[in-house]
Design a protein around this motif. Structure first.
Motif, PDB file in Angstrom:
ATOM      1  N   PRO A 175      55.827  -1.910 -93.561  1.00 59.50           N
ATOM      2  CA  PRO A 175      54.389  -2.206 -93.512  1.00 59.50           C
ATOM      3  C   PRO A 175      53.623  -1.171 -92.682  1.00 59.50           C
ATOM      4  O   PRO A 175      54.163  -0.573 -91.755  1.00 59.50           O
ATOM      5  CB  PRO A 175      54.338  -3.582 -92.846  1.00 59.50           C
ATOM      6  CG  PRO A 175      55.689  -4.173 -93.066  1.00 59.50           C
ATOM      7  CD  PRO A 175      56.648  -3.020 -93.068  1.00 59.50           C
ATOM      8  N   ILE A 176      52.383  -0.952 -93.053  1.00 63.51           N
ATOM      9  CA  ILE A 176      51.502  -0.061 -92.305  1.00 63.51           C
ATOM     10  C   ILE A 176      50.732  -0.904 -91.294  1.00 63.51           C
ATOM     11  O   ILE A 176      50.165  -1.943 -91.644  1.00 63.51           O
ATOM     12  CB  ILE A 176      50.528   0.651 -93.265  1.00 63.51           C
ATOM     13  CG1 ILE A 176      51.310   1.483 -94.284  1.00 63.51           C
ATOM     14  CG2 ILE A 176      49.560   1.548 -92.494  1.00 63.51           C
ATOM     15  CD1 ILE A 176      50.464   1.983 -95.432  1.00 63.51           C
ATOM     16  N   THR A 177      50.735  -0.469 -90.047  1.00 61.39           N
ATOM     17  CA  THR A 177      50.064  -1.248 -88.997  1.00 61.39           C
ATOM     18  C   THR A 177      48.837  -0.552 -88.433  1.00 61.39           C
ATOM     19  O   THR A 177      47.952  -1.205 -87.874  1.00 61.39           O
ATOM     20  CB  THR A 177      51.041  -1.547 -87.851  1.00 61.39           C
ATOM     21  OG1 THR A 177      51.540  -0.308 -87.321  1.00 61.39           O
ATOM     22  CG2 THR A 177      52.217  -2.390 -88.334  1.00 61.39           C
ATOM     23  N   GLU A 178      48.763   0.782 -88.542  1.00 59.81           N
ATOM     24  CA  GLU A 178      47.615   1.503 -88.001  1.00 59.81           C
ATOM     25  C   GLU A 178      46.434   1.420 -88.955  1.00 59.81           C
ATOM     26  O   GLU A 178      46.592   1.370 -90.172  1.00 59.81           O
ATOM     27  CB  GLU A 178      47.978   2.964 -87.740  1.00 59.81           C
ATOM     28  CG  GLU A 178      49.035   3.146 -86.664  1.00 59.81           C
ATOM     29  CD  GLU A 178      49.312   4.611 -86.394  1.00 59.81           C
ATOM     30  OE1 GLU A 178      48.657   5.472 -87.022  1.00 59.81           O
ATOM     31  OE2 GLU A 178      50.193   4.894 -85.570  1.00 59.81           O
ATOM     32  N   ARG A 179      45.249   1.448 -88.392  1.00 56.92           N
ATOM     33  CA  ARG A 179      44.028   1.353 -89.184  1.00 56.92           C
ATOM     34  C   ARG A 179      43.615   2.736 -89.692  1.00 56.92           C
ATOM     35  O   ARG A 179      43.630   3.713 -88.958  1.00 56.92           O
ATOM     36  CB  ARG A 179      42.903   0.745 -88.346  1.00 56.92           C
ATOM     37  CG  ARG A 179      41.681   0.315 -89.157  1.00 56.92           C
ATOM     38  CD  ARG A 179      40.717  -0.478 -88.312  1.00 56.92           C
ATOM     39  NE  ARG A 179      41.313  -1.735 -87.852  1.00 56.92           N
ATOM     40  CZ  ARG A 179      41.350  -2.841 -88.563  1.00 56.92           C
ATOM     41  NH1 ARG A 179      40.830  -2.869 -89.780  1.00 56.92           N
ATOM     42  NH2 ARG A 179      41.898  -3.934 -88.065  1.00 56.92           N
ATOM     43  N   CYS A 180      43.260   2.814 -90.969  1.00 56.52           N
ATOM     44  CA  CYS A 180      42.746   4.052 -91.554  1.00 56.52           C
ATOM     45  C   CYS A 180      41.352   4.333 -90.989  1.00 56.52           C
ATOM     46  O   CYS A 180      40.657   3.425 -90.534  1.00 56.52           O
ATOM     47  CB  CYS A 180      42.687   3.902 -93.069  1.00 56.52           C
ATOM     48  SG  CYS A 180      42.058   5.336 -93.973  1.00 56.52           S
ATOM     49  N   TYR A 181      40.926   5.577 -91.049  1.00 55.51           N
ATOM     50  CA  TYR A 181      39.585   5.903 -90.555  1.00 55.51           C
ATOM     51  C   TYR A 181      38.496   5.135 -91.291  1.00 55.51           C
ATOM     52  O   TYR A 181      37.402   4.911 -90.762  1.00 55.51           O
ATOM     53  CB  TYR A 181      39.316   7.413 -90.652  1.00 55.51           C
ATOM     54  CG  TYR A 181      38.942   7.885 -92.031  1.00 55.51           C
ATOM     55  CD1 TYR A 181      37.614   7.876 -92.460  1.00 55.51           C
ATOM     56  CD2 TYR A 181      39.906   8.334 -92.926  1.00 55.51           C
ATOM     57  CE1 TYR A 181      37.266   8.292 -93.729  1.00 55.51           C
ATOM     58  CE2 TYR A 181      39.571   8.754 -94.189  1.00 55.51           C
ATOM     59  CZ  TYR A 181      38.254   8.728 -94.592  1.00 55.51           C
ATOM     60  OH  TYR A 181      37.921   9.143 -95.845  1.00 55.51           O
ATOM     61  N   CYS A 182      38.794   4.719 -92.518  1.00 57.47           N
ATOM     62  CA  CYS A 182      37.793   3.991 -93.303  1.00 57.47           C
ATOM     63  C   CYS A 182      37.625   2.554 -92.813  1.00 57.47           C
ATOM     64  O   CYS A 182      36.697   1.858 -93.241  1.00 57.47           O
ATOM     65  CB  CYS A 182      38.161   4.002 -94.780  1.00 57.47           C
ATOM     66  SG  CYS A 182      39.528   2.899 -95.219  1.00 57.47           S
ATOM     67  N   GLY A 183      38.520   2.106 -91.924  1.00 57.89           N
ATOM     68  CA  GLY A 183      38.427   0.764 -91.377  1.00 57.89           C
ATOM     69  C   GLY A 183      39.446  -0.210 -91.936  1.00 57.89           C
ATOM     70  O   GLY A 183      39.652  -1.289 -91.366  1.00 57.89           O
ATOM     71  N   LYS A 184      40.111   0.173 -93.039  1.00 58.93           N
ATOM     72  CA  LYS A 184      41.097  -0.719 -93.643  1.00 58.93           C
ATOM     73  C   LYS A 184      42.501  -0.362 -93.158  1.00 58.93           C
ATOM     74  O   LYS A 184      42.723   0.665 -92.513  1.00 58.93           O
ATOM     75  CB  LYS A 184      41.026  -0.616 -95.168  1.00 58.93           C
ATOM     76  CG  LYS A 184      39.692  -1.067 -95.747  1.00 58.93           C
ATOM     77  CD  LYS A 184      39.730  -1.144 -97.259  1.00 58.93           C
ATOM     78  CE  LYS A 184      39.931   0.212 -97.893  1.00 58.93           C
ATOM     79  NZ  LYS A 184      39.879   0.138 -99.373  1.00 58.93           N
ATOM     80  N   ILE A 185      43.452  -1.200 -93.472  1.00 57.67           N
ATOM     81  CA  ILE A 185      44.857  -0.969 -93.148  1.00 57.67           C
ATOM     82  C   ILE A 185      45.649  -0.941 -94.447  1.00 57.67           C
ATOM     83  O   ILE A 185      45.483  -1.808 -95.302  1.00 57.67           O
ATOM     84  CB  ILE A 185      45.404  -2.071 -92.218  1.00 57.67           C
ATOM     85  CG1 ILE A 185      44.683  -2.041 -90.875  1.00 57.67           C
ATOM     86  CG2 ILE A 185      46.916  -1.906 -91.995  1.00 57.67           C
ATOM     87  CD1 ILE A 185      45.078  -3.166 -89.939  1.00 57.67           C
ATOM     88  N   GLY A 186      46.521   0.055 -94.586  1.00 56.69           N
ATOM     89  CA  GLY A 186      47.392   0.113 -95.755  1.00 56.69           C
ATOM     90  C   GLY A 186      46.866   0.926 -96.910  1.00 56.69           C
ATOM     91  O   GLY A 186      47.251   0.704 -98.058  1.00 56.69           O
ATOM     92  N   CYS A 187      46.001   1.902 -96.637  1.00 59.39           N
ATOM     93  CA  CYS A 187      45.458   2.744 -97.711  1.00 59.39           C
ATOM     94  C   CYS A 187      46.523   3.685 -98.279  1.00 59.39           C
ATOM     95  O   CYS A 187      47.432   4.128 -97.574  1.00 59.39           O
ATOM     96  CB  CYS A 187      44.294   3.576 -97.189  1.00 59.39           C
ATOM     97  SG  CYS A 187      42.839   2.626 -96.736  1.00 59.39           S
ATOM     98  N   VAL A 188      46.363   4.035 -99.556  1.00 61.15           N
ATOM     99  CA  VAL A 188      47.225   5.038-100.185  1.00 61.15           C
ATOM    100  C   VAL A 188      47.251   6.313 -99.351  1.00 61.15           C
ATOM    101  O   VAL A 188      48.301   6.932 -99.155  1.00 61.15           O
ATOM    102  CB  VAL A 188      46.735   5.327-101.623  1.00 61.15           C
ATOM    103  CG1 VAL A 188      47.408   6.566-102.189  1.00 61.15           C
ATOM    104  CG2 VAL A 188      46.997   4.122-102.525  1.00 61.15           C
ATOM    105  N   GLU A 189      46.105   6.718 -98.826  1.00 63.02           N
ATOM    106  CA  GLU A 189      46.022   7.943 -98.029  1.00 63.02           C
ATOM    107  C   GLU A 189      46.926   7.890 -96.799  1.00 63.02           C
ATOM    108  O   GLU A 189      47.429   8.919 -96.350  1.00 63.02           O
ATOM    109  CB  GLU A 189      44.568   8.186 -97.602  1.00 63.02           C
ATOM    110  CG  GLU A 189      44.374   9.468 -96.809  1.00 63.02           C
ATOM    111  CD  GLU A 189      42.920   9.829 -96.636  1.00 63.02           C
ATOM    112  OE1 GLU A 189      42.459   9.867 -95.487  1.00 63.02           O
ATOM    113  OE2 GLU A 189      42.241  10.067 -97.665  1.00 63.02           O
ATOM    114  N   GLN A 190      47.164   6.712 -96.260  1.00 60.88           N
ATOM    115  CA  GLN A 190      48.002   6.571 -95.073  1.00 60.88           C
ATOM    116  C   GLN A 190      49.480   6.802 -95.365  1.00 60.88           C
ATOM    117  O   GLN A 190      50.285   6.912 -94.437  1.00 60.88           O
ATOM    118  CB  GLN A 190      47.807   5.191 -94.450  1.00 60.88           C
ATOM    119  CG  GLN A 190      46.437   4.999 -93.805  1.00 60.88           C
ATOM    120  CD  GLN A 190      46.310   3.640 -93.169  1.00 60.88           C
ATOM    121  OE1 GLN A 190      46.021   2.655 -93.844  1.00 60.88           O
ATOM    122  NE2 GLN A 190      46.531   3.580 -91.872  1.00 60.88           N
TER     123      GLN A 190
END
Length: 244
Positions: A175-190
């Motif tokens: 699982p992805i736990t860090e927040r993307c710069y866009c504000g969401k968690i778990g983005c493809v970009e991450q």
């Protein structure tokens, strides 16, 4: 004065590098250059683009009458005044078109880089003749664009095809736990961006390499590369969610 169509000037502003290309009337590239992007300094980005354009002007002897197109890792807000949703975050909220026109003394058109990419492919590239085409950009950021009947589909929010900020299908991945710069968690970009690849590879192997260096180690990094390809294919399968 109307833009001189003897030359077509395009700038690709990326998170890692900024490149310029000049095409002639036959759409042949007659000048190209690139440099690192000072991605954390907005004023330095403006200067970098000005220096690239000045270099092309000096080499080809054209003036302010040549318009400049700039592809950016983000989008213009609805009022065309400022940038939003940019992976190069120092661009967000900035009047980029206005500032570039002042710096270059020329007319400037700014657009999302993935929209530019898919427009080119739909016009005379891999997607020529396709009714609907979806293309992705994998780099410092991850983006996507959609073309319908040869024209890029921008959408009401000017983010149509923004695949990089769809949720990544986590099956087979922690699982992805860090927040993307866009504000969401778990983005493809991450998962699929160059920096994300480098971070995951370092966590797995202890080696601090760039995405390019990982790719160059094709043999020793083969198993990890296979995992990346699997992740890419799984995420690409969700591309249907951004198609009209």
């Amino acid at each position: 004065m109307a833009a001189d169509m003897a030359f077509r000037v395009g700038v690709d502003l990326g998170g890692t590098k900024t490149a310029i290309a000049v095409l002639d009337r036959a759409n042949e590239t007659i000048y190209a250059a690139r440099r690192d992007t000072p991605s954390h300094d907005y004023d330095a980005i403006i200067r970098a683009i000005r220096e690239l354009v000045d270099g092309a002007r000096a080499a080809l002897c054209f003036g302010a009458e040549v318009a400049v197109g700039v592809g950016i890792p983000g989008a213009l807000a609805a009022d065309d005044a400022t940038v939003k949703n940019a992976n190069t975050q120092t661009l967000i909220g900035r009047p980029l078109t206005r500032d570039l026109e002042r710096a270059l003394g020329a007319r400037v058109a700014v657009a999302n880089d993935a929209a530019c990419f898919i427009a080119s492919e739909a016009a005379d590239g891999a997607a020529a003749g396709a009714e609907v085409a979806f293309g992705v950009i994998l780099g410092t950021g991850v983006g996507g664009g959609v073309a319908v009947n040869g024209a890029p589909l921008i959408g009401r929010n000017r983010l149509n095809g923004e695949w990089g900020h769809n949720p990544f299908p986590l099956y087979g991945r922690p699982p992805i736990t860090e927040r993307c710069y866009c504000g969401k968690i778990g983005c493809v970009e991450q998962v699929l961006s160059g920096p994300a690849l480098a971070a995951a590879y370092r966590a797995e192997t202890g080696e601090a390499l760039t995405g390019r260096e990982i790719a160059a180690k094709a043999e020793s990094a083969r198993e990890y590369g296979r995992c990346y390809i699997v992740f890419l294919l799984r995420a690409s399968a969700t591309g249907k969610n951004v198609l009209p």
